[in-house]
Write a protein that holds these residues in place. Structure first.
Motif, short mmCIF file in Angstrom:
data_model
loop_
_atom_site.label_atom_id
_atom_site.label_comp_id
_atom_site.label_asym_id
_atom_site.label_seq_id
_atom_site.Cartn_x
_atom_site.Cartn_y
_atom_site.Cartn_z
N HIS A 150 -9.17 -1.72 3.07
CA HIS A 150 -9.59 -0.82 2.40
C HIS A 150 -9.98 0.84 2.91
O HIS A 150 -9.18 1.89 2.78
N TYR A 207 -7.08 7.45 -8.22
CA TYR A 207 -9.03 7.76 -8.76
C TYR A 207 -9.12 7.40 -10.01
O TYR A 207 -8.65 8.24 -10.76
N ILE A 244 0.60 -1.45 -0.13
CA ILE A 244 0.22 -0.45 0.14
C ILE A 244 0.86 1.42 -0.08
O ILE A 244 1.03 2.19 -0.60
N LEU A 250 -6.33 1.92 3.70
CA LEU A 250 -5.91 2.27 1.90
C LEU A 250 -6.16 3.53 1.74
O LEU A 250 -5.64 4.83 1.52
N THR A 251 -7.59 3.51 1.90
CA THR A 251 -8.51 5.27 1.79
C THR A 251 -7.66 5.99 2.55
O THR A 251 -7.60 7.07 2.02
N ARG A 304 -4.47 -0.38 -7.97
CA ARG A 304 -5.86 -0.45 -8.11
C ARG A 304 -6.07 -2.20 -6.72
O ARG A 304 -6.20 -3.07 -7.03
N TRP A 305 -6.27 -1.59 -5.55
CA TRP A 305 -5.11 -2.54 -4.66
C TRP A 305 -7.37 -3.05 -4.26
O TRP A 305 -7.77 -2.86 -4.53
N THR A 306 -7.63 -5.46 -4.29
CA THR A 306 -7.95 -5.41 -3.91
C THR A 306 -8.02 -6.32 -2.80
O THR A 306 -6.61 -6.46 -2.58
N LEU A 307 -8.92 -6.92 -2.08
CA LEU A 307 -8.81 -7.75 -0.91
C LEU A 307 -7.77 -8.49 -1.57
O LEU A 307 -7.38 -9.06 -1.31
#
Length: 301
Positions: free
Chosen positions: A239, A270, A202, A242-243, A209-212
């Motif tokens: 998430h 984004y 991260i 990360l945000t 575009r990181w996903t779980l």
């Protein structure tokens, strides 16, 4: 979506120098509670760090003290010595160089939380971390370079100082982890490292575009196991972290660069300015435009 290759800062911890001086005689400064972490680097001579409920610590040449949760404390030439509030002390002492042989050279600074600082790492540290000069060669080398940069007034020195402070902060955390490793079992060590891998992903590529599933794969864990372990270790889901991390980066870019809001949105991952602004307002309580407006207003003063 095209991903940017780099970001303009080493986003680990934003360090600032509060004080650098070579001081002789009686001196002392009181530092109040602050959100972040103080550090004190003794270059020569000695100094004492004292706080309520804590044993007094003597800093020798080359030692570092990290006040991890920004607790109130004093730094003095002797235990129980007279102190001044930080602003009064800075106005009298900062930048002064005493020629006395027995003077103390000290650099005091602060790591703030807005540049992606790993706050959970600070929360897991003791309030006061004392690292002696001989503990770490990398820290000593970076501190030596920091001392040289502080003596200069050349173009680029401030950028280098910020980079060195970020690097020193990483090494401080690593050194403390080494000390803690002796008292934890192999399973907890492995779990910490798996979470650390995800955090590094991260921090190094916040625009991705990181996903779980993607973070779990990087950590070498199942989706469910990773989500549970990350939330337990870090204090919030992947998430959410990360945000929050991205918004910290965006805040610094809004304050420190001239890039447009749409470009900043793209650089932190984004696809649209609208989705970025919505997420930013939810996390920070202000719109990106309001943060940039605050900077413009401050410059006009």
């Amino acid at each position: 979506m095209e991903q940017p290759d780099t970001l303009p800062y080493p986003f680990v911890a934003q360090g600032v120098i509060l004080l650098q001086a070579r001081i002789n005689g009686e001196w002392g400064v009181t530092l109040p509670q602050r959100n972040g972490a103080f550090f004190h680097f003794c270059l020569e001579g000695c100094a004492y760090v004292s706080a309520e409920g804590q044993p007094d610590v003597r800093l020798e040449a080359g030692d570092i003290m990290l006040v991890a949760q920004g607790a109130p404390h004093v730094v003095t030439h002797k235990v129980g010595g007279h102190t001044l509030p930080v602003q009064a002390f800075l106005s009298q002492v900062n930048g002064k160089i005493s020629p006395a042989r027995d003077a103390t050279s000290i650099v005091c600074g602060f790591f703030g939380p807005d540049s992606g600082l790993l706050l959970t790492a600070l929360e897991n540290l003791p309030s006061f971390v004392h690292l002696e000069a001989c503990n770490s060669v990398p820290i000593a080398e970076n501190l030596k370079q920091l001392r040289e940069e502080l003596r200069r007034s050349e173009f680029g020195s401030q950028h280098m100082i910020r980079h060195l402070l970020s690097t020193i902060f990483i090494y401080i955390l690593r050194e403390w982890e080494k000390l803690r490793d002796e008292s934890v079992n192999a399973l907890s060590l492995a779990q910490r490292r798996q979470v650390a891998i995800a955090l590094a992903c991260i921090h190094e590529r916040p625009f991705y575009r990181w996903t779980l599933e993607g973070l779990a794969m990087e950590a070498g864990l199942s989706r469910t196991m990773f989500a549970q372990l990350f939330s337990t270790s870090v204090g919030e889901p992947p998430h959410a972290y990360l945000t929050r991390f991205r918004m910290g980066l965006a805040t610094q870019m809004l304050k420190d660069t001239e890039e447009s809001i749409s470009e900043i949105a793209r650089r932190i991952g984004y696809s649209s300015q609208y989705s970025f602004s919505k997420a930013f307002k939810q996390v920070r309580g202000l719109t990106p435009g309001q943060v940039r407006g605050q900077r413009s207003a401050a410059r006009a003063l």
